[in-house]
Design a protein around this motif. Sequence first.
Motif, PDB file in Angstrom:
ATOM      1  N   PRO A  62       0.842  -1.209   0.000  1.00 30.06           N
ATOM      2  CA  PRO A  62       0.000   0.000   0.000  1.00 30.06           C
ATOM      3  C   PRO A  62       0.872   1.252   0.000  1.00 30.06           C
ATOM      4  N   LEU A  63       0.423   2.273  -0.702  1.00 31.01           N
ATOM      5  CA  LEU A  63       1.205   3.508  -0.792  1.00 31.01           C
ATOM      6  C   LEU A  63       1.407   4.162   0.568  1.00 31.01           C
ATOM      7  N   SER A  64       0.564   3.819   1.525  1.00 34.86           N
ATOM      8  CA  SER A  64       0.699   4.387   2.871  1.00 34.86           C
ATOM      9  C   SER A  64       1.809   3.729   3.687  1.00 34.86           C
ATOM     10  N   THR A  65       2.376   2.630   3.165  1.00 32.20           N
ATOM     11  CA  THR A  65       3.428   1.913   3.893  1.00 32.20           C
ATOM     12  C   THR A  65       4.707   2.748   3.926  1.00 32.20           C
ATOM     13  N   PRO A  66       5.234   3.056   5.105  1.00 33.45           N
ATOM     14  CA  PRO A  66       6.485   3.824   5.154  1.00 33.45           C
ATOM     15  C   PRO A  66       7.669   2.957   4.755  1.00 33.45           C
ATOM     16  N   HIS A  67       8.672   3.569   4.145  1.00 33.90           N
ATOM     17  CA  HIS A  67       9.893   2.849   3.834  1.00 33.90           C
ATOM     18  C   HIS A  67      10.589   2.483   5.147  1.00 33.90           C
ATOM     19  N   PRO A  68      11.240   1.302   5.212  1.00 33.85           N
ATOM     20  CA  PRO A  68      11.912   0.898   6.462  1.00 33.85           C
ATOM     21  C   PRO A  68      12.861   1.959   7.017  1.00 33.85           C
ATOM     22  N   CYS A  69      13.522   2.701   6.142  1.00 33.33           N
ATOM     23  CA  CYS A  69      14.455   3.726   6.630  1.00 33.33           C
ATOM     24  C   CYS A  69      13.724   4.920   7.230  1.00 33.33           C
ATOM     25  N   GLU A  70      12.452   5.108   6.872  1.00 37.16           N
ATOM     26  CA  GLU A  70      11.687   6.225   7.426  1.00 37.16           C
ATOM     27  C   GLU A  70      11.303   5.986   8.876  1.00 37.16           C
ATOM     28  N   ILE A  71      11.243   4.739   9.297  1.00 36.17           N
ATOM     29  CA  ILE A  71      10.853   4.435  10.679  1.00 36.17           C
ATOM     30  C   ILE A  71      12.052   4.001  11.514  1.00 36.17           C
ATOM     31  N   GLY A 106      13.012  -9.669 -10.079  1.00 38.43           N
ATOM     32  CA  GLY A 106      14.460  -9.747  -9.938  1.00 38.43           C
ATOM     33  C   GLY A 106      15.102  -8.383  -9.831  1.00 38.43           C
ATOM     34  N   HIS A 107      14.589  -7.421 -10.603  1.00 32.01           N
ATOM     35  CA  HIS A 107      15.112  -6.053 -10.506  1.00 32.01           C
ATOM     36  C   HIS A 107      14.903  -5.501  -9.098  1.00 32.01           C
ATOM     37  N   MET A 108      13.775  -5.820  -8.484  1.00 27.96           N
ATOM     38  CA  MET A 108      13.549  -5.403  -7.099  1.00 27.96           C
ATOM     39  C   MET A 108      14.626  -5.973  -6.184  1.00 27.96           C
ATOM     40  N   THR A 109      14.881  -7.279  -6.308  1.00 28.23           N
ATOM     41  CA  THR A 109      15.866  -7.946  -5.459  1.00 28.23           C
ATOM     42  C   THR A 109      17.244  -7.308  -5.608  1.00 28.23           C
ATOM     43  N   MET A 110      17.642  -7.032  -6.858  1.00 27.88           N
ATOM     44  CA  MET A 110      18.977  -6.482  -7.101  1.00 27.88           C
ATOM     45  C   MET A 110      19.066  -5.013  -6.721  1.00 27.88           C
ATOM     46  N   ALA A 111      17.962  -4.283  -6.804  1.00 29.09           N
ATOM     47  CA  ALA A 111      17.965  -2.886  -6.372  1.00 29.09           C
ATOM     48  C   ALA A 111      18.262  -2.786  -4.884  1.00 29.09           C
ATOM     49  N   ILE A 112      17.681  -3.685  -4.109  1.00 29.39           N
ATOM     50  CA  ILE A 112      17.915  -3.669  -2.661  1.00 29.39           C
ATOM     51  C   ILE A 112      19.363  -4.027  -2.349  1.00 29.39           C
ATOM     52  N   GLN A 113      19.925  -5.015  -3.084  1.00 28.03           N
ATOM     53  CA  GLN A 113      21.338  -5.370  -2.860  1.00 28.03           C
ATOM     54  C   GLN A 113      22.254  -4.203  -3.222  1.00 28.03           C
ATOM     55  N   MET A 114      21.925  -3.526  -4.311  1.00 23.61           N
ATOM     56  CA  MET A 114      22.715  -2.372  -4.734  1.00 23.61           C
ATOM     57  C   MET A 114      22.678  -1.278  -3.670  1.00 23.61           C
ATOM     58  N   TRP A 115      21.497  -0.967  -3.200  1.00 30.28           N
ATOM     59  CA  TRP A 115      21.339   0.047  -2.145  1.00 30.28           C
ATOM     60  C   TRP A 115      22.132  -0.345  -0.903  1.00 30.28           C
ATOM     61  N   ASN A 116      22.018  -1.584  -0.495  1.00 35.79           N
ATOM     62  CA  ASN A 116      22.719  -2.026   0.710  1.00 35.79           C
ATOM     63  C   ASN A 116      24.229  -1.933   0.538  1.00 35.79           C
ATOM     64  N   ASN A 117      24.742  -2.284  -0.643  1.00 34.70           N
ATOM     65  CA  ASN A 117      26.176  -2.143  -0.899  1.00 34.70           C
ATOM     66  C   ASN A 117      26.633  -0.700  -0.719  1.00 34.70           C
ATOM     67  N   MET A 118      25.823   0.249  -1.170  1.00 34.50           N
ATOM     68  CA  MET A 118      26.184   1.665  -1.067  1.00 34.50           C
ATOM     69  C   MET A 118      26.224   2.148   0.380  1.00 34.50           C
ATOM     70  N   PHE A 136      23.698 -11.746   2.256  1.00 35.85           N
ATOM     71  CA  PHE A 136      22.619 -11.135   1.484  1.00 35.85           C
ATOM     72  C   PHE A 136      21.405 -10.888   2.375  1.00 35.85           C
ATOM     73  N   LEU A 137      20.809  -9.715   2.222  1.00 30.96           N
ATOM     74  CA  LEU A 137      19.565  -9.396   2.921  1.00 30.96           C
ATOM     75  C   LEU A 137      18.451  -9.351   1.879  1.00 30.96           C
ATOM     76  N   ILE A 138      17.573 -10.323   1.907  1.00 29.01           N
ATOM     77  CA  ILE A 138      16.492 -10.389   0.935  1.00 29.01           C
ATOM     78  C   ILE A 138      15.319  -9.567   1.455  1.00 29.01           C
ATOM     79  N   ASN A 139      14.965  -8.544   0.680  1.00 28.70           N
ATOM     80  CA  ASN A 139      13.857  -7.652   1.032  1.00 28.70           C
ATOM     81  C   ASN A 139      14.077  -6.924   2.356  1.00 28.70           C
ATOM     82  N   LYS A 140      15.340  -6.752   2.734  1.00 28.74           N
ATOM     83  CA  LYS A 140      15.676  -6.001   3.943  1.00 28.74           C
ATOM     84  C   LYS A 140      16.679  -4.909   3.586  1.00 28.74           C
ATOM     85  N   TYR A 141      16.478  -3.751   4.169  1.00 34.35           N
ATOM     86  CA  TYR A 141      17.266  -2.581   3.813  1.00 34.35           C
ATOM     87  C   TYR A 141      18.245  -2.191   4.912  1.00 34.35           C
ATOM     88  N   LYS A 142      19.452  -1.834   4.512  1.00 38.69           N
ATOM     89  CA  LYS A 142      20.334  -1.090   5.386  1.00 38.69           C
ATOM     90  C   LYS A 142      19.942   0.378   5.281  1.00 38.69           C
TER      91      LYS A 142
END
Length: 494
Positions: free
Chosen positions: A129-138, A438-450, A464-470
């Motif tokens: 849902p669009l109302s879901t906050p991003h993990p980094c926002e909380i 797959g693009h979703m999965t790799m986007a999260i890995q890319m973000w976490n690497n940064m 690897f963190l699947i669907n989990k954000y640093k």
Amino acid sequence: MGDSITAGYKMTALSVVYAVEERGYAFTTGGLGNWKNVTTIANLLREFNPDLIGISTGSGDYKSQAAGFNVAVRGAVDEDMLVQAKYLKKKMMDNPDIDYEKHWKNQSTNEITYPPDVEYIKTLQDKLPLSTPHPCEINPDKPLWRSETRPTSVHKLRPGDIDVIAAFGDSIVSANGARENNALGIFIEDRGVSFLGGGQGTWHEFTTLPNIIKVFNPHLTGFATGRGLLSLSSSGELNLAGPGTRDGDLIIMAKEFVKKLRTERTYDFNNDWKMLSILTGHNNICTFECHDKELHSPEAHKKNLQKALDYLYDNVPRLFINIIPIIDPTINPRTTSGVVCSIIRRLGCRCLFTESTVEEGVLKLSSIVRQYQEAEKDLVFGGLYDGRDDFTVEWQPFFRALNAPQRIGEPEDPRMLELLEKEASIWTMDCFHFNQRGHMTMAIQMWNNMLEPVGNKTETFDRFLINKYKCPTKEHPYLFTKKNSETFFSEEHQ
């Protein structure tokens, strides 16, 4: 419909008298044998739909029973197409096996509609849902997303400070086939959902690096939206990747990048902070390296990458560049199977089949992949681009987790196999490109690497963190660079 080419016209060696229309071998409708011994569009489609109607099964003119719906006529010209179209319509309407109104021509039986009633491949990520906050926002330890004033140092760059985002690469970066449910969809460029350069929608439905950064800076520009060829659509923006491109094309992309930054009003060339991600070399290593080892060697790959980086270093202010190592294409035969994958891997990665066995081909090609990756890494850490405080080139090595074992018979990483089994639908039907999931999965890995310090970045599956954000924290609020990583390790903050 067509002329002698479409009709499969050929002559024997005896005489022109024996000219014959071999429609069963025609590359379009030919249906003799199967794709293994007679490769035609019809025989490829029959792998997906064995009940395909209209195929040609032998020789003869357009009126023969063996012609099927191949109504091409030897000697026809373009003005004849209307006549052929009318004749084709009549043949379809007179055929009792066809539901003329409901059947999709070239892809249907009475059991198949388009799009499929049952989603046989889950290509899309699960929407939130669009109302879901991003993990980094909380995150309770969250710092400022964007600096109060634009930073002057690339080593003090927060995610929200990125104003412009861009990507260079090949069909992986242009997201070919990402939302398609058939093998022919691989020709469709879906740049808007590319994990490196796509910004369609939000991270809730299309998780990409640009859409993640938009959480921190909603005014981000440069990302692509929608489908389409870059040359025919303005929606490509600064996702300058192109299917079939090689590392030698990076300099062309670099010059186009600079041109767009300088001439388009969307961008503030001197003041905007820009992020550019580069992933390329797959066409070199899959198609050309085995035929010209000097022109497509790891050292040549490094030189082509350096040529583009040198140009950017000399011409673009305020630029953060990510170098993503080439993906090991042997992931395809190592972890996937099936007729479609077998066909496309032979067409798309011929250099995999230069040895007597597939296992030997995998070992040889994966060894070259590692050499390419080391050449990329050597360039990043060679110090050539460390002389400016507003420019950096960083190494994001998460794709190295897909590298093959270094000996025949050595087992794959069980964590990788577990991931690919659990996330079996991260591939398109060619088993190498990523679908949108797959693009979703790799986007999260890319973000976490940064968000990981240099020297301690994830490049094996055990981390690897699947669907989990640093997320940025008050101790490390900046994107990691080689320089601020040294500070982080010595002083425990950036």
